[in-house]
Design a protein around this motif. Structure first.
Motif, PDB file in Angstrom:
ATOM      1  N   THR A  96       4.856   6.822  -4.359  1.00 50.10           N
ATOM      2  CA  THR A  96       3.593   7.238  -4.962  1.00 50.10           C
ATOM      3  C   THR A  96       3.619   7.149  -6.481  1.00 50.10           C
ATOM      4  OG1 THR A  96       4.344   9.539  -4.923  1.00 50.10           O
ATOM      5  CG2 THR A  96       3.035   8.774  -3.049  1.00 50.10           C
ATOM      6  N   ASP A  97       4.791   7.169  -7.069  1.00 52.47           N
ATOM      7  CA  ASP A  97       4.914   7.055  -8.521  1.00 52.47           C
ATOM      8  C   ASP A  97       5.148   5.585  -8.872  1.00 52.47           C
ATOM      9  OD1 ASP A  97       5.771   7.088 -11.242  1.00 52.47           O
ATOM     10  OD2 ASP A  97       6.461   9.164 -11.002  1.00 52.47           O
ATOM     11  N   PRO A  98       4.227   4.975  -9.608  1.00 53.82           N
ATOM     12  CA  PRO A  98       4.360   3.534  -9.915  1.00 53.82           C
ATOM     13  C   PRO A  98       5.633   3.193 -10.687  1.00 53.82           C
ATOM     14  CG  PRO A  98       2.611   4.569 -11.220  1.00 53.82           C
ATOM     15  CD  PRO A  98       3.010   5.553 -10.178  1.00 53.82           C
TER      16      PRO A  98
ATOM     17  N   TYR B 220       8.562   4.046  -9.928  1.00 56.44           N
ATOM     18  CA  TYR B 220       9.707   3.887  -9.037  1.00 56.44           C
ATOM     19  C   TYR B 220       9.389   3.044  -7.808  1.00 56.44           C
ATOM     20  CZ  TYR B 220      10.771   8.097 -11.754  1.00 56.44           C
ATOM     21  OH  TYR B 220      10.948   8.987 -12.766  1.00 56.44           O
ATOM     22  N   ALA B 221       8.122   2.715  -7.587  1.00 56.49           N
ATOM     23  CA  ALA B 221       7.731   2.059  -6.342  1.00 56.49           C
ATOM     24  C   ALA B 221       8.462   0.737  -6.120  1.00 56.49           C
ATOM     25  CB  ALA B 221       6.217   1.834  -6.334  1.00 56.49           C
ATOM     26  N   ALA B 222       8.734   0.004  -7.188  1.00 56.83           N
ATOM     27  CA  ALA B 222       9.385  -1.305  -7.045  1.00 56.83           C
ATOM     28  C   ALA B 222      10.814  -1.197  -6.535  1.00 56.83           C
ATOM     29  CB  ALA B 222       9.367  -2.049  -8.377  1.00 56.83           C
ATOM     30  N   ALA B 223      11.406  -0.030  -6.621  1.00 62.11           N
ATOM     31  CA  ALA B 223      12.794   0.118  -6.195  1.00 62.11           C
ATOM     32  C   ALA B 223      12.932   0.148  -4.679  1.00 62.11           C
ATOM     33  CB  ALA B 223      13.377   1.397  -6.798  1.00 62.11           C
ATOM     34  N   TRP B 224      11.858   0.464  -3.967  1.00 60.73           N
ATOM     35  CA  TRP B 224      11.924   0.521  -2.501  1.00 60.73           C
ATOM     36  C   TRP B 224      11.539  -0.847  -1.935  1.00 60.73           C
ATOM     37  CZ3 TRP B 224      14.208   3.339   0.931  1.00 60.73           C
ATOM     38  CH2 TRP B 224      13.866   3.223   2.269  1.00 60.73           C
ATOM     39  N   LYS B 225      12.453  -1.489  -1.197  1.00 63.11           N
ATOM     40  CA  LYS B 225      12.286  -2.874  -0.796  1.00 63.11           C
ATOM     41  C   LYS B 225      11.883  -3.065   0.663  1.00 63.11           C
ATOM     42  CE  LYS B 225      13.669  -4.224  -4.873  1.00 63.11           C
ATOM     43  NZ  LYS B 225      12.696  -4.779  -5.843  1.00 63.11           N
ATOM     44  N   LEU B 226      11.928  -2.021   1.495  1.00 66.50           N
ATOM     45  CA  LEU B 226      11.624  -2.182   2.908  1.00 66.50           C
ATOM     46  C   LEU B 226      10.126  -2.042   3.166  1.00 66.50           C
ATOM     47  CD1 LEU B 226      14.526  -0.201   4.632  1.00 66.50           C
ATOM     48  CD2 LEU B 226      14.465  -2.583   3.876  1.00 66.50           C
ATOM     49  N   SER B 227       9.682  -2.604   4.297  1.00 70.48           N
ATOM     50  CA  SER B 227       8.263  -2.527   4.642  1.00 70.48           C
ATOM     51  C   SER B 227       7.866  -1.118   5.078  1.00 70.48           C
ATOM     52  CB  SER B 227       7.946  -3.522   5.762  1.00 70.48           C
ATOM     53  OG  SER B 227       8.768  -3.268   6.895  1.00 70.48           O
ATOM     54  N   ARG B 228       8.779  -0.400   5.691  1.00 76.00           N
ATOM     55  CA  ARG B 228       8.478   0.987   6.063  1.00 76.00           C
ATOM     56  C   ARG B 228       8.598   1.901   4.846  1.00 76.00           C
ATOM     57  NH1 ARG B 228      12.926   4.193   5.930  1.00 76.00           N
ATOM     58  NH2 ARG B 228      14.976   3.271   6.306  1.00 76.00           N
ATOM     59  N   GLU B 229       7.970   3.061   4.940  1.00 78.38           N
ATOM     60  CA  GLU B 229       8.132   4.055   3.880  1.00 78.38           C
ATOM     61  C   GLU B 229       9.502   4.726   4.001  1.00 78.38           C
ATOM     62  OE1 GLU B 229       5.142   6.993   3.580  1.00 78.38           O
ATOM     63  OE2 GLU B 229       3.635   5.626   2.740  1.00 78.38           O
TER      64      GLU B 229
END
Length: 551
Positions: free
Chosen positions: A493-495, A497-506
């Motif tokens: 939800t925080d732009p 850090y969002a790029a650090a998560w690489k998987l399609s699932r949350e």
């Protein structure tokens, strides 16, 4: 505890065999018979018995021996075992030596050779001597003994280490306990080598490395497998809960702790708001119940050991320990918790561990008997420490910056403090200095609008908040500006850090930006600093580990 010993010394093999046979026939049910064939060997045996703190009831020594005579053996026994009975075996020609020994070795009796029949000439005398010894004998402590200076920081660390792992130990202050000097004299060390640890098996170690000491005492468990389903780093309430649920649900589980079980909660003198314990329980009691439960269910416990690096290789998490050994696992739960913040004031760093303590330091409570102590901070940990210390100290002063405790302490603790006559609150007050040469002797405090005041103090306990123990992992996992690990939706939800998560699932609720790397407890951003919530998060983390492993 071993049976008390009877030491028999004679350089004549036939005489030694005969006296040993007769003694075993009459006394072996209650005593160990230790035969030695020379004076030097007897001196060595006496030293070993003293080092191991084994009881010695009687020394029976022949007078005429080369190198070391019987009187010398008895004199050495007197110096190490003042209460032990001493008897000399002599021929008719040696009665003069026996009389001389009455003074030099405080001889209790001398027996003439031959002693046949023993029923008339040996046993009655020895029965009387042994009965006299038993009348005043008090079994000595059979566990680990720690010799040191009361105000030595390393001695303090070792006391906390033993207490944290429920290792029974005896503290011997070299400046106050006569037994400390006597015991130290039987080792190869001097006061310059303190603190010294004497183990039950006789091994003596000066200034020991805690990992080596833990290994020797059987506390350090090496990893039993090359690959684990989950490794939990940190044995606070969250980590212990994760270990219990991971092991009980069939996961190959390893728990690693760099200090002692329980974390900050483990140092709490009393936890009274934990569900299911209406009369409360100590933090160490809670921690060791959980530790026992986890290991009974199959979790491995490695401590004291520290993880210094973690990286991901082909989806597996690779942990490097302080000793450079490697552990591989499919998932990791970070429950590293928080550490106490340090206070910046003159004298604090110099006297840390020598009257100045961060946290409850329960092992030092007895040293505060009938002396004033000061507590800095107004949270629950400070309140629990104040109540515990009030049973020992003459006065307990709680120093807070605010006007009241209500803003930071639970109501039940405030009520208890108000009802305890030797606890006093110092509101709108700050610590300015800690004073003392080798240990804390006084503190300088200043109330708003007044001049600084110097007050005598035996000990100072500091509880001014905590910081997350995440420095070593922040390069791999994302932390907020204060160092707390970000997990779950906080990552997407925080732009920033969002790029650090690489998987399609949350990410799962307690998952960091690294898939399969979870965080629980006080080191996680947004966590509630309570034992119950930490236990809940640790348990919940295992649910997410199962979901991750099923992908």
């Amino acid at each position: 505890m071993k049976k008390p010993a009877i030491l028999v010394v004679d350089d004549d093999p036939q005489v030694l065999a005969a006296i040993t046979r007769d003694l075993r026939q009459e006394f072996r049910s209650d005593y160990r018979i230790l035969p030695v064939a020379s004076g030097p060997e007897a001196l060595t045996t006496l030293n070993e018995l003293r080092t191991r703190s084994e009881p010695l009831a009687l020394v029976l020594a022949d007078q005429r021996m080369p190198e070391v005579e019987g009187v010398e053996v008895l004199a050495h026994a007197l110096s190490l075992f003042p209460d032990t009975k001493r008897a000399l075996l002599t021929a008719y020609a040696d009665t003069t030596a026996a009389i001389r020994a009455i003074n030099s070795a405080q001889l209790d009796y001398y027996l003439l050779k031959p002693w046949d029949p023993p029923e008339q000439l040996l046993y009655p005398v020895l029965r009387d001597l042994l009965a006299s010894w038993q009348a005043t004998y008090r079994p000595t402590f059979a566990g680990v003994r720690l010799i040191g200076f009361q105000w030595s920081p390393l001695s303090h660390e070792l006391k906390d280490f033993f207490s944290g792992y429920l290792v029974g130990y005896q503290w011997l202050d070299i400046e106050k306990d006569a037994e400390a000097a006597t015991l130290l004299a039987t080792t190869k060390f001097t006061v310059d080598d303190l603190p010294v640890v004497v183990c039950p098996d006789g091994q003596v170690v000066s200034r020991p490395n805690k990992a080596d000491l833990g290994r020797h005492l059987g506390l350090l468990v090496a990893a039993q497998h090359e690959l684990y389903d989950v490794v939990i780093i940190g044995a606070g309430p969250a980590g212990l809960a994760a270990a219990v649920y991971g092991a009980s649900e069939g996961l190959k589980t390893l728990l690693i702790e760099r200090q002692t079980p329980g974390g900050q909660a483990g140092a709490s003198s009393r936890i009274e708001n934990y569900l299911g314990f209406p009369t409360g329980l100590s933090g160490s009691e809670l921690a060791h119940r959980a530790w026992s439960q986890a290991t009974r269910l199959g979790a491995e416990f490695m401590a004291p050991q520290e993880v210094v690096n973690l990286h991901v290789q082909d989806g597996y998490k690779v942990l490097t320990l302080r000793d450079q050994s490697i552990i591989r696992t499919k998932a990791v739960v970070l429950t590293t918790g928080v550490s106490y913040r340090t206070l910046d004031a003159p004298g604090l760093e110099r006297l840390s561990g020598a009257g100045v303590y961060y946290g409850a330091a329960r092992t030092e409570a007895r040293s505060c008997s009938n002396h004033p102590v000061y507590i800095i901070g107004g949270g629950n940990s400070a309140g629990q420490a104040a109540m515990f210390l009030s049973s020992y100290a003459s006065r307990v002063f709680i120093v807070i910056r605010g006007e009241h405790l209500a803003a930071s302490m639970s109501a039940y603790l405030i009520t208890q403090i108000e009802q305890t006559p030797n606890i006093e609150i110092l509101p709108r007050t700050q610590l300015r200095e800690a004073c003392g040469a080798n240990s804390l002797e006084a503190v300088v405090v200043q109330r708003d609008g007044q001049e600084p005041e110097k007050r005598p103090a035996r000990a100072l306990f500091i509880f001014i908040g905590a910081k997350p123990s995440t420095e070593w992992i922040c390069e791999l996992a994302i932390c907020d500006p204060k160092g707390y690990l970000l997990t779950g939706r906080d990552l997407v939800t925080d732009p920033r850090y969002a790029a650090a998560w690489k998987l399609s699932r949350e990410p799962y609720l307690l998952e960091t930006c690294v898939p399969g790397l979870f965080a629980a407890g006080d080191g996680r951003a947004g966590a509630m600093a309570r034992v119950a919530s930490a236990v809940g998060e640790g348990s919940m983390a295992i649910k997410f580990v199962h979901q991750y492993l099923a992908e």
